[in-house]
Design an enzyme around this catalytic site. Sequence first.
Site, PDB file in Angstrom:
ATOM      1  N   ARG A   1       0.849  -1.194   0.000  1.00  0.00           N
ATOM      2  CA  ARG A   1       0.000   0.000   0.000  1.00  0.00           C
ATOM      3  C   ARG A   1       0.888   1.250   0.000  1.00  0.00           C
ATOM      4  NH1 ARG A   1      -1.745   1.205   4.686  1.00  0.00           N
ATOM      5  NH2 ARG A   1      -2.697  -0.796   5.176  1.00  0.00           N
TER       6      ARG A   1
ATOM      7  N   LYS B   1      -7.427   8.608 -19.031  1.00  0.00           N
ATOM      8  CA  LYS B   1      -7.658   9.316 -20.293  1.00  0.00           C
ATOM      9  C   LYS B   1      -6.393   9.320 -21.167  1.00  0.00           C
ATOM     10  CE  LYS B   1     -11.821  10.159 -18.708  1.00  0.00           C
ATOM     11  NZ  LYS B   1     -11.902   9.686 -17.352  1.00  0.00           N
TER      12      LYS B   1
ATOM     13  N   ASP C   1      -6.404  20.462 -12.681  1.00  0.00           N
ATOM     14  CA  ASP C   1      -6.722  19.209 -13.368  1.00  0.00           C
ATOM     15  C   ASP C   1      -6.240  19.361 -14.805  1.00  0.00           C
ATOM     16  OD1 ASP C   1      -7.900  17.148 -14.827  1.00  0.00           O
ATOM     17  OD2 ASP C   1      -9.710  17.105 -13.600  1.00  0.00           O
TER      18      ASP C   1
ATOM     19  N   TYR D   1     -15.374  18.547 -14.303  1.00  0.00           N
ATOM     20  CA  TYR D   1     -15.951  17.213 -14.526  1.00  0.00           C
ATOM     21  C   TYR D   1     -17.085  16.983 -13.513  1.00  0.00           C
ATOM     22  CZ  TYR D   1     -16.276  12.146 -14.111  1.00  0.00           C
ATOM     23  OH  TYR D   1     -16.741  10.862 -14.009  1.00  0.00           O
TER      24      TYR D   1
HETATM   25  C1  LIG Z   1     -11.292  16.185 -16.409  1.00  0.00           C
HETATM   26  C2  LIG Z   1     -11.508  14.963 -15.579  1.00  0.00           C
HETATM   27  N1  LIG Z   1     -10.983  14.903 -14.345  1.00  0.00           N
HETATM   28  C3  LIG Z   1     -11.167  13.813 -13.546  1.00  0.00           C
HETATM   29  C4  LIG Z   1     -11.918  12.737 -13.984  1.00  0.00           C
HETATM   30  C5  LIG Z   1     -12.133  11.545 -13.058  1.00  0.00           C
HETATM   31  O1  LIG Z   1     -11.278  10.510 -13.406  1.00  0.00           O
HETATM   32  P1  LIG Z   1     -11.608   8.939 -13.193  1.00  0.00           P
HETATM   33  O2  LIG Z   1     -12.748   8.621 -14.098  1.00  0.00           O
HETATM   34  O3  LIG Z   1     -10.316   8.278 -13.578  1.00  0.00           O
HETATM   35  O4  LIG Z   1     -11.936   8.761 -11.769  1.00  0.00           O
HETATM   36  C6  LIG Z   1     -12.475  12.753 -15.252  1.00  0.00           C
HETATM   37  C7  LIG Z   1     -13.275  11.608 -15.734  1.00  0.00           C
HETATM   38  O5  LIG Z   1     -13.932  11.682 -16.756  1.00  0.00           O
HETATM   39  C8  LIG Z   1     -12.274  13.895 -16.071  1.00  0.00           C
HETATM   40  O6  LIG Z   1     -12.798  13.982 -17.305  1.00  0.00           O
END
Ligand SMILES: Cc1ncc(COP(=O)(O)O)c(C=O)c1O
Length: 389
Positions: free
Chosen positions: A56, A205, A180, A108
């Site tokens: 972990r 992604k 982000d 998101y």
């Molecule tokens: C811009 C963005 N940040 C964070 C996330 C969350 O990521 P995860 O789906 O890997 O938890 C997403 C998911 O679509 C996203 O598009």
Amino acid sequence: MTRVYDEDLSVGFGTRAIHAGQRPDPLSGAIMTPIYTTSTYVQDALGENKGYEYARGKNPTREALERNVAALEGGTHGFAFSSGMGCLDSIMKLFKSGDHIVCGENVYGGTFRLFDRILQHFGLTFTYVDARDPNRIADAITNRTVALLVETPTNPLMRITDLAAVGEIAAHAGARLIVDNTFATPFFQRPFEFGADIVYHSTTKYLNGHSDMIGGICVVRDDDLATKIQFIANAAGAVPGPFDSWLALRGTKTLHLRMPAHDANGRRIAAWLADRLGEERVIYPGLPSHPQHELACRQMRGFGGMISVEMGTKEKANAVLRRARVFSLAESLGGVESLISHPASMTHASVPPERRAQLGITEGLVRLSCGVEDVNDLLGDLEQMFDGA
Ligand SMILES: Cc1ncc(COP(=O)(O)O)c(C=O)c1O
């Protein structure tokens, strides 16, 4: 705690993508980082070990990924998590009840859901602002503000935050700037150059790029912050398994090859859509008609493959989506294959309808993640999908 290898920071982006954080396996010389499937590590005696005690806390495959992405972002420490949301949740554990966070209003849907439905019940408070205007961010800061969180470009409206301006505001307020960087990736945008403190991704992604795992990662440049996040990662335990870490690491090896291809297809398709539907209906920061095109050119080296299109009604959106053949109707983005989705009922379904409407995430909005297939096949598919639209 994982720290980049300093020598990895002196080579170019493509070399970092392929090699950073990875050294031939000491046991066999294997050039590819092994997938260390182990939960624990044998110790020589009490307090004597090879630097690993329990997985972990540390896993060599995960560490290679963490060093790799930290080097790509130009940071010093990386921390991989089991999803983008797990990563953000762990970042937020840096804060305590009563702390205030200013957040871009278009993020998101899952980010808003985490804050609104979970974290505010633990005493964190959030103010959502239109992050296109740095003054709105500055105006929302209170004496309890500990962090500013922005996503740029945003999902799905492709809005841009002026990172240099917000970096200054954060520094002046003594707040952490959290960015982000999922949509742009470090290939096109490096938020540390503008004063970010924490840069995070859904590795699900573009970093992975092949739609075969779920993961998240954050990168920092400050040792003290790194120590705190390492503690949280181990204590709260939202860490990824070694196979997912390895898949993400294999993905980043081609980031510098994939992103220009996504960008080339994105530009061609955005121009085609603008020509076909009218530029006011196509949202892509690479189009000169995008209201923040100039800012995007200033802080990004390219625009990638994400495009949103306004179809007017859900019925019209559905008529387009249901005809997809080379594109696939699916959530997510950033893979080599092209996807098309309906944010209002998919990625942003967790955002209340009135809030979606206020933001501009309409029932008629569709979002394209342009992959790296032959562009003529993608345009051919769009031709029949948008026929009569
Ligand atoms: C811009 C963005 N940040 C964070 C996330 C969350 O990521 P995860 O789906 O890997 O938890 C997403 C998911 O679509 C996203 O598009």
